[in-house]
Design a protein around this motif. Structure first.
Motif, PDB file in Angstrom:
ATOM      1  N   GLY A   1      42.358 -33.304  -0.325  1.00  0.00           N
ATOM      2  CA  GLY A   1      41.450 -33.325  -1.463  1.00  0.00           C
ATOM      3  C   GLY A   1      41.355 -31.962  -2.111  1.00  0.00           C
TER       4      GLY A   1
ATOM      5  N   ASN B   1      37.712 -41.687  -0.814  1.00  0.00           N
ATOM      6  CA  ASN B   1      38.554 -40.924  -1.748  1.00  0.00           C
ATOM      7  C   ASN B   1      40.035 -41.281  -1.630  1.00  0.00           C
ATOM      8  OD1 ASN B   1      36.641 -37.774  -1.608  1.00  0.00           O
ATOM      9  ND2 ASN B   1      36.082 -39.778  -2.358  1.00  0.00           N
TER      10      ASN B   1
ATOM     11  N   GLN C   1      34.457 -31.956   0.403  1.00  0.00           N
ATOM     12  CA  GLN C   1      34.135 -33.233  -0.241  1.00  0.00           C
ATOM     13  C   GLN C   1      32.761 -33.219  -0.910  1.00  0.00           C
ATOM     14  OE1 GLN C   1      33.456 -36.818   2.022  1.00  0.00           O
ATOM     15  NE2 GLN C   1      34.468 -38.085   0.495  1.00  0.00           N
TER      16      GLN C   1
END
Ligand code: CA
Length: 700
Positions: free
Chosen positions: A290, A305, A295
């Motif tokens: 990510g 996600n 997050q």
């Protein structure tokens, strides 16, 4: 003596000549007039296994096993292995390429995406192609200006360049046939992966997950360079129009995100692994972490996600998603699933399974059913503290309490460099074992206070690196791990004093080859891990070896050049980094292995400083946050790859503001930090680096 060899020997002083076996000589594939790789079409790639003496695609075959059936060099004869030839890449940065060998020609890449075509018998350069990547692009590369190699298809060589181009070259001459820009070049996207070719399409992704990019991979027509399709791995702005073939996958993914992630990129870059099963007609792609890592700033309401840290199975003709498996739902630790994917048919619990194997960063070894994406098994292959295991029913990791570092920092294993990184593993069908360049990494994660997205090409992790700022007391270790994917158990291991060792090659000669971070190239027995042969190469090795056979002689080649992410953070045993080389070995090779010798730096002169301990402390925090990823934790130097700032000239220290703030060296890859740092900040960083320098000056 073969006339061509004789001619090459006239050109190359000290050339060692092999007596080719006459039977094999007759079978020698390359006719001088035939364009190399002209016959590499879909059928050839599908049957790459059958071309026993060649290595025509990145992982040697679509299954990416990196297993060669050659056995002239074997557990008995390997003791006679010697250097046949060397090739100097004339570069001083990391070398990560897997060479391709076809029709007697070797195609490989050096740093800055430079392509080389080399006579695979002699090491003589046939042509080179320099894409002339601007060195300013180096600042967009999280993990060094590396390249992992080329693809070949129908007489052409395909390469992705660091500045985001995909180029097709004539395999005979190196002339550019077409090139396309595959990224928005105003953004910090990079390409370091080797392209793959499936059914006439060239597949390529990119990197940029540390910088706030949105990941995708694309397919281009091999003949023309026209884009056929593009698959975004994370959803974008909800107002964006999504092509019909991609819509079901994107709609599904969008339900697993919260907040306004598209404003900070999302991540999920596809920067390395792919594999293909022609029977199932599924292309497998590994997806990255990510972006930002944290997050809580990326998708504040949580969620899985999708498709971060996932393995995707798509149709190569359309890019349509068939199945996905997410190794790390809601990634918040830089746990990519871009690690090497290997396909093999395994008998598990008495049942024949079409398996897909991966040892991603998160520390679990996954065996999936590659037809359906169903989890067969997952067990920790290195020390794992962030999760207790993987739930066999849901396929999800069972997280340890507090690992999402929402309220307090957490120290855990593995860290962002992973239990295994990009260095490819290999699978030997005879031993049934997977050979993993494993490593014991750890990290302290903490929320970055007042995180603001910087779209100007800086790292955007949302993680406060200032909690990892002291000089490490010891370098993290690594080991070569022989793993049984059926029982999910270790069979044997070879410990190494430091992590970041090279990828592996395994052969029917009961051998595993690996280069090491401590500057050796080693052969082990594949069944037991006994060390059978080694040479000192003097420079840390990160690339993967390959093997091939020409005129009855089996060769083993390896690219030697230290670099990559761990090196830049200061990981170094002090071995010299240059010069970058390709070394090729054969039985009874008689050349002397050139060993680079480190030239110790003279202790730097003291720079007088009246900086307060408070200012130096502040500078240390800022250095950890903005500088350490390239110039080393605690200013220990970028692994010998980038300048060790402690040894900078007094003139550099006098120009500190111009360089760090205004970007005076931007054209050389050192960006200006005007958007994130103030002049006072830069003074503090200078005070910190001066104090680190003076410690060194005093000590000597
Ligand atoms: Ca990453």
């Amino acid at each position: 003596m073969n006339r061509r060899v004789k001619f090459a020997c006239l050109l190359l002083a000290g050339c060692f000549v092999f007596q080719p076996n006459t039977e094999a000589q007759k079978k020698s594939a390359a006719s001088p007039r035939q364009k190399p790789a002209a016959k590499i079409d879909d059928a050839a790639l599908k049957n790459a296994e059958a071309r026993t003496g060649e290595w025509i695609t990145h992982g040697r075959n679509y299954a990416e096993t990196r297993f060669s059936p050659l056995k002239q060099i074997n557990d008995a004869s390997v003791k006679d292995l010697g250097l046949a030839w060397t090739f100097d890449t004339q570069t001083d940065r990391g070398l990560e390429a897997t060479p391709i060998i076809v029709d007697g020609v070797m195609f490989t890449t050096g740093s800055w995406s430079i392509v080389f075509a080399i006579d695979a018998r002699t090491g003589k350069q046939l042509w080179t192609w320099d894409p002339k990547v601007p060195h300013s692009a180096g600042a967009k590369a999280c993990c060094d200006v590396v390249n992992r190699g080329v693809a070949v298809y129908k007489g052409r060589v395909y390469v992705g360049t660091l500045d985001g181009r995909l180029a097709a070259l004539d395999a005979a001459t190196g002339a550019l046939v077409w090139q396309v820009v595959t990224v928005d070049q105003t953004k910090p996207y990079t390409i370091t992966a080797a392209p793959r070719v499936v059914k006439g399409k060239v597949l390529i992704g990119n990197g940029g997950g540390e910088y706030g990019m949105r990941g995708y991979f694309s397919a281009y027509d091999a003949a023309t360079g026209k884009m056929a399709w593009r698959f975004y791995t994370v959803p974008g702005d909800p107002n964006e129009v999504v092509p019909a073939t991609m819509k079901p996958a994107m709609d599904k993914a969008a339900q697993t995100w919260t907040g306004e992630w598209w404003k900070v990129g999302g991540g999920g870059t596809v920067w390395d692994s792919m594999a293909y099963d022609p029977e199932l007609d599924l292309l497998y792609v590994g997806v990255g972490n990510g972006s930002p890592w944290n997050q809580h700033v990326r998708s504040p309401g949580g969620g899985d996600n999708l498709y971060l840290s996932s393995i995707l199975a798509v149709r190569p003709e359309t890019g349509e998603l068939v199945w996905h498996y997410q190794t790390t739902p809601g990634d918040t630790w830089d746990f990519t699933a871009t690690q090497h994917i290997v396909l093999a048919d395994l008998t598990i619990n008495g049942r024949q399974r079409k398996a897909l194997m991966q040892a991603p960063k998160n520390g679990f070894f996954y065996v999936l059913d590659r037809a359906t994406g169903e989890l067969i098994s997952a067990e920790a292959y290195v020390t794992v503290t962030w999760a207790k295991g993987v739930d066999k029913k849901t396929g999800r990791p069972i997280e340890t309490v507090g690992v999402r570092y929402k309220d307090a920092p957490i120290g855990m294993q593995p860290g962002p460099l992973g239990g295994h990184n990009w260095q490819p593993m290999s699978f030997n069908p005879a031993t049934g074992l997977v050979y993993i360049p494993a490593q014991e990494t750890m990290f302290g994660y903490a929320q970055q206070k007042n995180f603001k997205f910087d779209k100007n090409g800086k790292w955007n992790t949302g993680v406060d690196f200032a909690i990892v700022k002291d000089p490490p007391t010891a370098l993290p270790t690594g080991h070569l791990l022989a793993w049984d994917p059926v029982t999910q158990k270790e069979r044997w291991r070879v410990p190494y004093i430091v992590m970041w060792n090279g990828g592996t090659l395994t052969t029917a000669g009961n051998l595993v080859f690996q280069g090491t971070a401590d500057g050796r190239f080693v052969a082990y027995s594949a069944d037991k891990g006994a060390k059978l042969w080694e040479v000192t190469v003097g420079t840390g090795v990160i690339a993967s070896p390959v093997t091939y056979e020409i005129d009855g002689t089996q060769y083993v080649s390896i690219m030697v050049g230290w670099g990559g992410a761990f090196a830049l953070t200061g990981g170094s045993l002090g071995l010299p980094v240059t010069p970058g080389r390709l070394l090729t070995f054969a039985l009874n090779g008689k050349q002397k292995v050139p060993v680079a010798v480190a030239k110790p730096l003279a202790p730097p002169a003291v720079i007088e400083s009246k900086a307060s301990a408070e200012l130096i402390g502040k500078g240390g925090d800022l250095f950890a946050r903005s500088c350490a990823v390239c110039h080393g934790i605690a200013a220990l130097g970028g692994g010998g790859v980038l300048p060790d700032l402690r040894y900078s000239s007094p003139a550099t220290f006098n120009s500190f503001q111009k360089i760090v703030l205004d970007g005076a060296l931007a054209s050389e890859g050192m960006p200006g930090f005007k958007q994130t740092l103030t002049a006072e900040d830069v003074d503090a960083i200078r005070a910190y680096v001066v104090s680190r320098r003076n410690e060194l000056a005093v000590k000597k």
